[in-house]
Scaffold this motif. Sequence first.
Motif, PDB file in Angstrom:
ATOM      1  N   ARG A   1      -9.617 -29.947  29.179  1.00  0.00           N
ATOM      2  CA  ARG A   1      -9.642 -30.497  30.530  1.00  0.00           C
ATOM      3  C   ARG A   1     -10.758 -31.533  30.559  1.00  0.00           C
ATOM      4  NH1 ARG A   1     -10.226 -25.516  34.372  1.00  0.00           N
ATOM      5  NH2 ARG A   1     -10.986 -24.491  32.517  1.00  0.00           N
ATOM      6  N   LEU A   2     -10.576 -32.535  31.381  1.00  0.00           N
ATOM      7  CA  LEU A   2     -11.539 -33.629  31.473  1.00  0.00           C
ATOM      8  C   LEU A   2     -12.061 -33.721  32.893  1.00  0.00           C
ATOM      9  CD1 LEU A   2     -12.891 -36.204  30.254  1.00  0.00           C
ATOM     10  CD2 LEU A   2     -10.839 -37.451  30.999  1.00  0.00           C
ATOM     11  N   VAL A   3     -13.367 -33.876  33.004  1.00  0.00           N
ATOM     12  CA  VAL A   3     -14.005 -34.080  34.303  1.00  0.00           C
ATOM     13  C   VAL A   3     -14.819 -35.358  34.236  1.00  0.00           C
ATOM     14  CG1 VAL A   3     -15.688 -33.178  35.950  1.00  0.00           C
ATOM     15  CG2 VAL A   3     -14.137 -31.601  34.770  1.00  0.00           C
ATOM     16  N   LEU A   4     -14.562 -36.255  35.173  1.00  0.00           N
ATOM     17  CA  LEU A   4     -15.388 -37.448  35.326  1.00  0.00           C
ATOM     18  C   LEU A   4     -16.393 -37.134  36.421  1.00  0.00           C
ATOM     19  CD1 LEU A   4     -12.674 -38.475  34.030  1.00  0.00           C
ATOM     20  CD2 LEU A   4     -13.418 -40.707  34.815  1.00  0.00           C
ATOM     21  N   LEU A   5     -17.653 -37.143  36.053  1.00  0.00           N
ATOM     22  CA  LEU A   5     -18.734 -36.722  36.938  1.00  0.00           C
ATOM     23  C   LEU A   5     -19.475 -37.931  37.479  1.00  0.00           C
ATOM     24  CD1 LEU A   5     -20.580 -34.383  38.020  1.00  0.00           C
ATOM     25  CD2 LEU A   5     -21.891 -34.658  35.904  1.00  0.00           C
TER      26      LEU A   5
ATOM     27  N   GLY B   1      -4.422 -31.331  40.257  1.00  0.00           N
ATOM     28  CA  GLY B   1      -4.026 -30.619  39.050  1.00  0.00           C
ATOM     29  C   GLY B   1      -5.162 -29.849  38.412  1.00  0.00           C
ATOM     30  N   ARG B   2      -4.957 -29.482  37.166  1.00  0.00           N
ATOM     31  CA  ARG B   2      -5.947 -28.702  36.429  1.00  0.00           C
ATOM     32  C   ARG B   2      -6.495 -29.441  35.207  1.00  0.00           C
ATOM     33  NH1 ARG B   2      -6.873 -23.536  36.789  1.00  0.00           N
ATOM     34  NH2 ARG B   2      -6.916 -23.226  34.531  1.00  0.00           N
ATOM     35  N   SER B   3      -5.885 -30.559  34.841  1.00  0.00           N
ATOM     36  CA  SER B   3      -6.233 -31.216  33.577  1.00  0.00           C
ATOM     37  C   SER B   3      -7.352 -32.232  33.691  1.00  0.00           C
ATOM     38  CB  SER B   3      -5.005 -31.910  32.993  1.00  0.00           C
ATOM     39  OG  SER B   3      -3.996 -30.972  32.746  1.00  0.00           O
ATOM     40  N   VAL B   4      -7.369 -32.999  34.768  1.00  0.00           N
ATOM     41  CA  VAL B   4      -8.368 -34.057  34.962  1.00  0.00           C
ATOM     42  C   VAL B   4      -8.869 -33.981  36.391  1.00  0.00           C
ATOM     43  CG1 VAL B   4      -8.804 -36.536  34.951  1.00  0.00           C
ATOM     44  CG2 VAL B   4      -7.213 -35.560  33.280  1.00  0.00           C
ATOM     45  N   TRP B   5     -10.193 -33.952  36.508  1.00  0.00           N
ATOM     46  CA  TRP B   5     -10.815 -33.934  37.829  1.00  0.00           C
ATOM     47  C   TRP B   5     -11.849 -35.039  37.933  1.00  0.00           C
ATOM     48  CZ3 TRP B   5     -12.437 -28.125  37.451  1.00  0.00           C
ATOM     49  CH2 TRP B   5     -11.318 -27.304  37.631  1.00  0.00           C
ATOM     50  N   PHE B   6     -11.983 -35.541  39.128  1.00  0.00           N
ATOM     51  CA  PHE B   6     -13.074 -36.438  39.486  1.00  0.00           C
ATOM     52  C   PHE B   6     -13.971 -35.646  40.425  1.00  0.00           C
ATOM     53  CE2 PHE B   6      -9.654 -39.210  38.309  1.00  0.00           C
ATOM     54  CZ  PHE B   6     -10.252 -40.306  37.728  1.00  0.00           C
ATOM     55  N   VAL B   7     -15.231 -35.427  40.047  1.00  0.00           N
ATOM     56  CA  VAL B   7     -16.160 -34.695  40.898  1.00  0.00           C
ATOM     57  C   VAL B   7     -17.428 -35.524  41.078  1.00  0.00           C
ATOM     58  CG1 VAL B   7     -15.241 -32.438  40.221  1.00  0.00           C
ATOM     59  CG2 VAL B   7     -17.229 -33.356  39.031  1.00  0.00           C
ATOM     60  N   ALA B   8     -18.004 -35.411  42.256  1.00  0.00           N
ATOM     61  CA  ALA B   8     -19.186 -36.210  42.584  1.00  0.00           C
ATOM     62  C   ALA B   8     -20.462 -35.653  41.964  1.00  0.00           C
ATOM     63  CB  ALA B   8     -19.346 -36.315  44.100  1.00  0.00           C
ATOM     64  N   ASP B   9     -20.531 -34.316  41.834  1.00  0.00           N
ATOM     65  CA  ASP B   9     -21.771 -33.709  41.365  1.00  0.00           C
ATOM     66  C   ASP B   9     -21.492 -32.328  40.759  1.00  0.00           C
ATOM     67  OD1 ASP B   9     -21.423 -31.966  43.595  1.00  0.00           O
ATOM     68  OD2 ASP B   9     -22.626 -33.288  44.853  1.00  0.00           O
ATOM     69  N   LEU B  10     -22.540 -31.695  40.252  1.00  0.00           N
ATOM     70  CA  LEU B  10     -22.383 -30.389  39.603  1.00  0.00           C
ATOM     71  C   LEU B  10     -21.956 -29.298  40.574  1.00  0.00           C
ATOM     72  CD1 LEU B  10     -25.341 -30.373  37.063  1.00  0.00           C
ATOM     73  CD2 LEU B  10     -22.912 -30.787  36.636  1.00  0.00           C
TER      74      LEU B  10
ATOM     75  N   GLU C   1     -19.884 -29.631  43.052  1.00  0.00           N
ATOM     76  CA  GLU C   1     -18.434 -29.757  43.182  1.00  0.00           C
ATOM     77  C   GLU C   1     -17.731 -29.251  41.921  1.00  0.00           C
ATOM     78  OE1 GLU C   1     -14.974 -33.038  44.231  1.00  0.00           O
ATOM     79  OE2 GLU C   1     -17.069 -33.681  44.250  1.00  0.00           O
ATOM     80  N   LEU C   2     -18.294 -29.548  40.760  1.00  0.00           N
ATOM     81  CA  LEU C   2     -17.731 -29.029  39.509  1.00  0.00           C
ATOM     82  C   LEU C   2     -17.718 -27.508  39.519  1.00  0.00           C
ATOM     83  CD1 LEU C   2     -16.693 -29.218  36.595  1.00  0.00           C
ATOM     84  CD2 LEU C   2     -19.102 -29.408  35.875  1.00  0.00           C
ATOM     85  N   ASP C   3     -18.842 -26.906  39.881  1.00  0.00           N
ATOM     86  CA  ASP C   3     -18.916 -25.445  39.918  1.00  0.00           C
ATOM     87  C   ASP C   3     -17.904 -24.850  40.889  1.00  0.00           C
ATOM     88  OD1 ASP C   3     -20.831 -25.092  37.935  1.00  0.00           O
ATOM     89  OD2 ASP C   3     -22.499 -25.228  39.344  1.00  0.00           O
ATOM     90  N   ALA C   4     -17.741 -25.468  42.044  1.00  0.00           N
ATOM     91  CA  ALA C   4     -16.769 -24.978  43.018  1.00  0.00           C
ATOM     92  C   ALA C   4     -15.351 -25.059  42.458  1.00  0.00           C
ATOM     93  CB  ALA C   4     -16.879 -25.781  44.325  1.00  0.00           C
ATOM     94  N   ARG C   5     -15.038 -26.160  41.769  1.00  0.00           N
ATOM     95  CA  ARG C   5     -13.698 -26.326  41.201  1.00  0.00           C
ATOM     96  C   ARG C   5     -13.464 -25.298  40.083  1.00  0.00           C
ATOM     97  NH1 ARG C   5     -10.642 -31.227  42.165  1.00  0.00           N
ATOM     98  NH2 ARG C   5      -9.106 -29.828  41.282  1.00  0.00           N
ATOM     99  N   LEU C   6     -14.457 -25.100  39.237  1.00  0.00           N
ATOM    100  CA  LEU C   6     -14.307 -24.128  38.147  1.00  0.00           C
ATOM    101  C   LEU C   6     -14.175 -22.702  38.672  1.00  0.00           C
ATOM    102  CD1 LEU C   6     -16.858 -25.506  35.532  1.00  0.00           C
ATOM    103  CD2 LEU C   6     -14.365 -25.509  35.346  1.00  0.00           C
ATOM    104  N   ALA C   7     -14.945 -22.369  39.693  1.00  0.00           N
ATOM    105  CA  ALA C   7     -14.875 -21.029  40.287  1.00  0.00           C
ATOM    106  C   ALA C   7     -13.486 -20.796  40.901  1.00  0.00           C
ATOM    107  CB  ALA C   7     -15.968 -20.845  41.334  1.00  0.00           C
ATOM    108  N   ALA C   8     -12.957 -21.797  41.562  1.00  0.00           N
ATOM    109  CA  ALA C   8     -11.642 -21.668  42.198  1.00  0.00           C
ATOM    110  C   ALA C   8     -10.512 -21.614  41.185  1.00  0.00           C
ATOM    111  CB  ALA C   8     -11.416 -22.829  43.169  1.00  0.00           C
ATOM    112  N   ALA C   9     -10.725 -22.190  39.998  1.00  0.00           N
ATOM    113  CA  ALA C   9      -9.691 -22.243  38.975  1.00  0.00           C
ATOM    114  C   ALA C   9      -9.592 -20.961  38.170  1.00  0.00           C
ATOM    115  CB  ALA C   9      -9.944 -23.421  38.038  1.00  0.00           C
ATOM    116  N   ARG C  10     -10.484 -20.034  38.358  1.00  0.00           N
ATOM    117  CA  ARG C  10     -10.472 -18.780  37.584  1.00  0.00           C
ATOM    118  C   ARG C  10      -9.359 -17.899  37.974  1.00  0.00           C
ATOM    119  NH1 ARG C  10     -15.544 -15.651  36.628  1.00  0.00           N
ATOM    120  NH2 ARG C  10     -14.515 -15.240  34.709  1.00  0.00           N
TER     121      ARG C  10
END
Length: 120
Positions: free
Chosen positions: A73-77, A100-109, A111-120
């Motif tokens: 998975r790719l995240v552009l931070l 989706g689940r493969s590529v995310w655009f997140v503004a900060d860590l 937001e990344l943590d929230a997305r990862l927690a929700a994807a579990r």
Amino acid sequence: MIDQRHGTGVWFVPSEGPELSTEQDAVDLVGATYGHAADVLVVPVERFPARFFDMHAKLIGHFFSKIVQYGFRLVLLGDVRAHVEASTAFRDVVRESNRGRSVWFVADLAELDARLAAAR
């Protein structure tokens, strides 16, 4: 650097380094994770040249496809608001990617943590 976040191996691409934009750059990133337990590659938006976000150049699609093809998975931070405001096509890419689940655009860590927690 590999970090475990919400049960996911996350590799943070250093913010310093050469620009990234080609399929070969994507392959090189994947290769750099070899032997590490990374599932997600987080790349700071500063590593991409402005032309990367130009949908007519088609760089973004090839780069994304190569990362996903290798099973990551790719995240552009970082902040991509200027690119979103400049291009309806890019705005659509961001919206669809973030659904989706493969590529995310997140503004900060956070937001990344929230997305990862929700994807579990």
